[in-house]
Scaffold this active site. Structure first.
Site, PDB file in Angstrom:
ATOM      1  N   GLY A 143      49.825  68.488  -2.798  1.00 39.02           N
ATOM      2  CA  GLY A 143      49.144  66.780  -2.883  1.00 39.02           C
ATOM      3  C   GLY A 143      49.009  66.126  -1.498  1.00 39.02           C
ATOM      4  O   GLY A 143      48.254  64.979  -1.618  1.00 39.02           O
ATOM      5  N   HIS A 194      52.554  62.477   8.540  1.00 43.36           N
ATOM      6  CA  HIS A 194      52.512  60.685   7.719  1.00 43.36           C
ATOM      7  C   HIS A 194      54.024  61.280   6.753  1.00 43.36           C
ATOM      8  O   HIS A 194      54.088  62.238   5.610  1.00 43.36           O
ATOM      9  CB  HIS A 194      51.768  60.529   6.957  1.00 43.36           C
ATOM     10  CG  HIS A 194      50.527  61.181   5.624  1.00 43.36           C
ATOM     11  ND1 HIS A 194      50.143  62.293   6.629  1.00 43.36           N
ATOM     12  CD2 HIS A 194      50.972  60.666   4.324  1.00 43.36           C
ATOM     13  CE1 HIS A 194      49.478  62.687   5.219  1.00 43.36           C
ATOM     14  NE2 HIS A 194      49.754  61.813   4.306  1.00 43.36           N
ATOM     15  N   LEU A 195      54.825  59.892   7.355  1.00 40.41           N
ATOM     16  CA  LEU A 195      55.153  60.058   5.560  1.00 40.41           C
ATOM     17  C   LEU A 195      55.685  58.772   4.953  1.00 40.41           C
ATOM     18  O   LEU A 195      55.193  57.918   5.771  1.00 40.41           O
ATOM     19  CB  LEU A 195      57.001  59.843   7.082  1.00 40.41           C
ATOM     20  CG  LEU A 195      57.934  59.556   6.227  1.00 40.41           C
ATOM     21  CD1 LEU A 195      58.880  60.569   5.116  1.00 40.41           C
ATOM     22  CD2 LEU A 195      58.974  59.431   6.963  1.00 40.41           C
TER      23      LEU A 195
HETATM   24  P1  5GP Z   1      49.103  62.357   1.538  1.00 44.17           P
HETATM   25  O1  5GP Z   1      48.170  62.592   0.144  1.00 44.17           O
HETATM   26  O2  5GP Z   1      47.944  63.504   1.716  1.00 44.17           O
HETATM   27  O3  5GP Z   1      50.499  62.740   1.648  1.00 44.17           O
HETATM   28  O4  5GP Z   1      48.588  60.961   1.750  1.00 44.17           O
HETATM   29  C1  5GP Z   1      47.706  60.614   1.899  1.00 44.17           C
HETATM   30  C2  5GP Z   1      48.019  59.442   1.976  1.00 44.17           C
HETATM   31  O5  5GP Z   1      46.270  57.770   2.389  1.00 44.17           O
HETATM   32  C3  5GP Z   1      47.595  58.611   0.195  1.00 44.17           C
HETATM   33  O6  5GP Z   1      48.717  57.820  -0.680  1.00 44.17           O
HETATM   34  C4  5GP Z   1      46.129  57.746   0.389  1.00 44.17           C
HETATM   35  O7  5GP Z   1      46.633  56.275  -0.834  1.00 44.17           O
HETATM   36  C5  5GP Z   1      46.244  57.304   2.050  1.00 44.17           C
HETATM   37  N1  5GP Z   1      45.168  56.577   2.456  1.00 44.17           N
HETATM   38  C6  5GP Z   1      43.824  58.224   2.410  1.00 44.17           C
HETATM   39  N2  5GP Z   1      43.091  57.251   2.958  1.00 44.17           N
HETATM   40  C7  5GP Z   1      43.188  55.854   3.328  1.00 44.17           C
HETATM   41  C8  5GP Z   1      42.663  55.134   4.702  1.00 44.17           C
HETATM   42  O8  5GP Z   1      41.392  55.065   4.714  1.00 44.17           O
HETATM   43  N3  5GP Z   1      43.997  53.862   4.552  1.00 44.17           N
HETATM   44  C9  5GP Z   1      45.212  53.534   4.440  1.00 44.17           C
HETATM   45  N4  5GP Z   1      45.663  52.685   4.822  1.00 44.17           N
HETATM   46  N5  5GP Z   1      45.522  54.956   3.501  1.00 44.17           N
HETATM   47  C10 5GP Z   1      44.339  56.222   3.978  1.00 44.17           C
END
Ligand code: 5GP
Ligand code: ZN
Length: 104
Positions: A91, A98-99
């Site tokens: 996912g 990032h945490l």
């Molecule tokens: P991952 O699925 O990679 O662990 O989580 C990425 C997270 O980043 C997701 O929960 C998504 O909603 C968030 N996200 C993606 N693009 C942006 C953005 O431009 N700004 C912010 N604040 N969050 C983002």
């Protein structure tokens, strides 16, 4: 790192709701929150995945957890999840470590 959304957020090239910052990390609200509190704690160093961290990153990774704990307290969240998604199939959509702090 060019073309990395989170590096751009760290460098203020993309807007976000930054809730915490220090020398090593930035924390901002997730754009698509899945819980009342959904904050991403992000190292300033561009590391694509947790599977890419090196021995040198040990303190940095512990620091992210410490900051997550403090942000949970600040947001009155007692019960929460701390999640690292590692790899696309798990996912991960943003390839900058990032945490997730997610709590009600
Ligand atoms: P991952 O699925 O990679 O662990 O989580 C990425 C997270 O980043 C997701 O929960 C998504 O909603 C968030 N996200 C993606 N693009 C942006 C953005 O431009 N700004 C912010 N604040 N969050 C983002
Ligand atoms: Zn990055």
């Amino acid at each position: 790192m060019e073309d990395c959304i989170f590096c751009k957020i760290i460098n203020r090239e993309i807007k976000s709701e930054i809730v915490y910052e220090d020398e090593f990390c930035v924390a901002f609200n997730d754009i698509n929150p899945r819980k009342r509190v959904h904050i991403l704690i992000v190292p300033k160093k561009h590391i694509p995945r947790v599977s890419d961290i090196s021995d040198d990153d040990e303190l940095l990774m512990g620091h992210l957890i410490k900051i997550a704990k403090e942000l949970a307290v600040k947001n009155s969240s007692e019960h929460y999840q701390l999640v690292f998604n590692v790899g696309k199939e798990a996912g991960q959509i943003i390839f900058h470590v990032h945490l997730h702090l997610m709590g009600n």
